[in-house]
Design a protein around this motif. Structure first.
Motif, PDB file in Angstrom:
ATOM      1  N   GLU A 115       0.823  -1.215   0.000  1.00 19.99           N
ATOM      2  CA  GLU A 115       0.000   0.000   0.000  1.00 19.99           C
ATOM      3  C   GLU A 115       0.855   1.262   0.000  1.00 19.99           C
ATOM      4  O   GLU A 115       0.458   2.288  -0.556  1.00 19.99           O
ATOM      5  CB  GLU A 115      -0.937   0.002   1.200  1.00 19.99           C
ATOM      6  N   ALA A 116       2.043   1.167   0.603  1.00 19.58           N
ATOM      7  CA  ALA A 116       2.961   2.314   0.619  1.00 19.58           C
ATOM      8  C   ALA A 116       3.670   2.485  -0.724  1.00 19.58           C
ATOM      9  O   ALA A 116       4.367   3.471  -0.940  1.00 19.58           O
ATOM     10  CB  ALA A 116       3.990   2.143   1.730  1.00 19.58           C
ATOM     11  N   GLY A 117       3.497   1.516  -1.625  1.00 15.86           N
ATOM     12  CA  GLY A 117       4.075   1.621  -2.959  1.00 15.86           C
ATOM     13  C   GLY A 117       5.476   1.070  -3.110  1.00 15.86           C
ATOM     14  O   GLY A 117       6.051   1.164  -4.186  1.00 15.86           O
ATOM     15  N   VAL A 118       6.022   0.462  -2.070  1.00 16.52           N
ATOM     16  CA  VAL A 118       7.414   0.003  -2.162  1.00 16.52           C
ATOM     17  C   VAL A 118       7.557  -1.392  -2.771  1.00 16.52           C
ATOM     18  O   VAL A 118       8.668  -1.821  -3.056  1.00 16.52           O
ATOM     19  CB  VAL A 118       8.145   0.066  -0.797  1.00 16.52           C
ATOM     20  N   LEU A 119       6.452  -2.095  -3.005  1.00 16.56           N
ATOM     21  CA  LEU A 119       6.535  -3.433  -3.594  1.00 16.56           C
ATOM     22  C   LEU A 119       6.134  -3.459  -5.067  1.00 16.56           C
ATOM     23  O   LEU A 119       6.156  -4.517  -5.690  1.00 16.56           O
ATOM     24  CB  LEU A 119       5.655  -4.422  -2.813  1.00 16.56           C
ATOM     25  N   LYS A 120       5.806  -2.315  -5.626  1.00 16.07           N
ATOM     26  CA  LYS A 120       5.378  -2.264  -7.028  1.00 16.07           C
ATOM     27  C   LYS A 120       6.469  -2.831  -7.946  1.00 16.07           C
ATOM     28  O   LYS A 120       7.615  -2.384  -7.928  1.00 16.07           O
ATOM     29  CB  LYS A 120       5.054  -0.831  -7.437  1.00 16.07           C
ATOM     30  N   GLY A 121       6.098  -3.865  -8.720  1.00 12.90           N
ATOM     31  CA  GLY A 121       7.033  -4.501  -9.641  1.00 12.90           C
ATOM     32  C   GLY A 121       8.018  -5.444  -8.981  1.00 12.90           C
ATOM     33  O   GLY A 121       8.895  -5.980  -9.648  1.00 12.90           O
ATOM     34  N   ARG A 122       7.884  -5.683  -7.689  1.00 14.52           N
ATOM     35  CA  ARG A 122       8.812  -6.545  -6.941  1.00 14.52           C
ATOM     36  C   ARG A 122       8.163  -7.876  -6.595  1.00 14.52           C
ATOM     37  O   ARG A 122       6.963  -7.957  -6.371  1.00 14.52           O
ATOM     38  CB  ARG A 122       9.217  -5.864  -5.644  1.00 14.52           C
ATOM     39  N   GLN A 123       8.995  -8.919  -6.520  1.00 13.33           N
ATOM     40  CA  GLN A 123       8.551 -10.226  -6.048  1.00 13.33           C
ATOM     41  C   GLN A 123       8.259 -10.110  -4.559  1.00 13.33           C
ATOM     42  O   GLN A 123       9.061  -9.548  -3.809  1.00 13.33           O
ATOM     43  CB  GLN A 123       9.647 -11.271  -6.255  1.00 13.33           C
ATOM     44  N   ALA A 124       7.119 -10.627  -4.121  1.00 13.52           N
ATOM     45  CA  ALA A 124       6.751 -10.554  -2.710  1.00 13.52           C
ATOM     46  C   ALA A 124       5.755 -11.647  -2.365  1.00 13.52           C
ATOM     47  O   ALA A 124       5.137 -12.247  -3.249  1.00 13.52           O
ATOM     48  CB  ALA A 124       6.152  -9.186  -2.386  1.00 13.52           C
ATOM     49  N   THR A 125       5.596 -11.893  -1.075  1.00 14.87           N
ATOM     50  CA  THR A 125       4.591 -12.810  -0.582  1.00 14.87           C
ATOM     51  C   THR A 125       4.111 -12.328   0.778  1.00 14.87           C
ATOM     52  O   THR A 125       4.720 -11.446   1.382  1.00 14.87           O
ATOM     53  CB  THR A 125       5.121 -14.264  -0.497  1.00 14.87           C
ATOM     54  N   CYS A 126       3.006 -12.883   1.242  1.00 13.52           N
ATOM     55  CA  CYS A 126       2.454 -12.536   2.556  1.00 13.52           C
ATOM     56  C   CYS A 126       1.445 -13.602   2.953  1.00 13.52           C
ATOM     57  O   CYS A 126       1.269 -14.601   2.254  1.00 13.52           O
ATOM     58  CB  CYS A 126       1.802 -11.163   2.532  1.00 13.52           C
ATOM     59  N   ASN A 127       0.766 -13.377   4.049  1.00 14.01           N
ATOM     60  CA  ASN A 127      -0.305 -14.236   4.497  1.00 14.01           C
ATOM     61  C   ASN A 127      -1.329 -14.374   3.372  1.00 14.01           C
ATOM     62  O   ASN A 127      -1.620 -13.404   2.679  1.00 14.01           O
ATOM     63  CB  ASN A 127      -0.941 -13.596   5.732  1.00 14.01           C
ATOM     64  N   ILE A 128      -1.864 -15.553   3.188  1.00 10.97           N
ATOM     65  CA  ILE A 128      -2.764 -15.815   2.054  1.00 10.97           C
ATOM     66  C   ILE A 128      -3.956 -14.856   2.001  1.00 10.97           C
ATOM     67  O   ILE A 128      -4.407 -14.479   0.926  1.00 10.97           O
ATOM     68  CB  ILE A 128      -3.228 -17.291   2.031  1.00 10.97           C
ATOM     69  N   ASN A 129      -4.445 -14.429   3.147  1.00 12.05           N
ATOM     70  CA  ASN A 129      -5.610 -13.544   3.174  1.00 12.05           C
ATOM     71  C   ASN A 129      -5.328 -12.144   2.644  1.00 12.05           C
ATOM     72  O   ASN A 129      -6.255 -11.417   2.314  1.00 12.05           O
ATOM     73  CB  ASN A 129      -6.168 -13.437   4.595  1.00 12.05           C
ATOM     74  N   GLU A 130      -4.061 -11.747   2.576  1.00  8.22           N
ATOM     75  CA  GLU A 130      -3.703 -10.403   2.118  1.00  8.22           C
ATOM     76  C   GLU A 130      -3.045 -10.390   0.737  1.00  8.22           C
ATOM     77  O   GLU A 130      -2.637  -9.344   0.251  1.00  8.22           O
ATOM     78  CB  GLU A 130      -2.766  -9.722   3.120  1.00  8.22           C
ATOM     79  N   GLN A 131      -2.927 -11.551   0.100  1.00  3.26           N
ATOM     80  CA  GLN A 131      -2.229 -11.607  -1.179  1.00  3.26           C
ATOM     81  C   GLN A 131      -2.875 -10.722  -2.240  1.00  3.26           C
ATOM     82  O   GLN A 131      -2.190 -10.148  -3.077  1.00  3.26           O
ATOM     83  CB  GLN A 131      -2.125 -13.050  -1.670  1.00  3.26           C
ATOM     84  N   TYR A 132      -4.178 -10.576  -2.183  1.00  5.45           N
ATOM     85  CA  TYR A 132      -4.865  -9.721  -3.161  1.00  5.45           C
ATOM     86  C   TYR A 132      -4.397  -8.268  -3.057  1.00  5.45           C
ATOM     87  O   TYR A 132      -4.354  -7.558  -4.054  1.00  5.45           O
ATOM     88  CB  TYR A 132      -6.386  -9.815  -3.007  1.00  5.45           C
ATOM     89  N   VAL A 133      -4.006  -7.840  -1.847  1.00  6.16           N
ATOM     90  CA  VAL A 133      -3.536  -6.457  -1.658  1.00  6.16           C
ATOM     91  C   VAL A 133      -2.213  -6.268  -2.388  1.00  6.16           C
ATOM     92  O   VAL A 133      -1.991  -5.245  -3.038  1.00  6.16           O
ATOM     93  CB  VAL A 133      -3.386  -6.114  -0.161  1.00  6.16           C
ATOM     94  N   LEU A 134      -1.323  -7.260  -2.287  1.00  6.71           N
ATOM     95  CA  LEU A 134      -0.042  -7.170  -2.988  1.00  6.71           C
ATOM     96  C   LEU A 134      -0.269  -6.986  -4.478  1.00  6.71           C
ATOM     97  O   LEU A 134       0.319  -6.098  -5.103  1.00  6.71           O
ATOM     98  CB  LEU A 134       0.805  -8.419  -2.728  1.00  6.71           C
ATOM     99  N   GLU A 135      -1.133  -7.815  -5.042  1.00  3.68           N
ATOM    100  CA  GLU A 135      -1.414  -7.724  -6.481  1.00  3.68           C
ATOM    101  C   GLU A 135      -2.101  -6.408  -6.836  1.00  3.68           C
ATOM    102  O   GLU A 135      -1.785  -5.803  -7.861  1.00  3.68           O
ATOM    103  CB  GLU A 135      -2.273  -8.912  -6.909  1.00  3.68           C
TER     104      GLU A 135
END
Length: 80
Positions: free
Chosen positions: A22-42
């Motif tokens: 949400e802060a914009g620091v993962l844009k275009g980067r490989q990442a993972t998180c808890n399954i319930n929040e994966q939609y936020v990453l995408e």
């Protein structure tokens, strides 16, 4: 955002990677998180990785299952 701009090590586990996204620091980067929040990453432009944890440069993310290796990846990033 300041830490990312200064090329510092950033890490988030469980739902914390969603806040990094949400802060914009993962844009275009490989990442993972808890399954319930994966939609936020995408939603904010992160590339959802099949690995857990995952390191992309100086950013390390994990779900809660990857906690031990998460710590090692942070140490590796700090040592560089």
């Amino acid at each position: 955002r300041e830490a990312a701009a200064q090329n510092k090590v950033l890490a988030g586990i469980c739902m914390m990677p969603a806040l990094l996204a949400e802060a914009g620091v993962l844009k275009g980067r490989q990442a993972t998180c808890n399954i319930n929040e994966q939609y936020v990453l995408e939603q904010f432009g992160a590339v959802l990785s099949g690995s857990d944890p995952v390191r992309d440069g100086k950013i390390v993310t994990a779900s809660f299952e990857g906690a031990e290796k998460f710590g090692w990846l942070i140490a590796e990033a700090l040592a560089e």
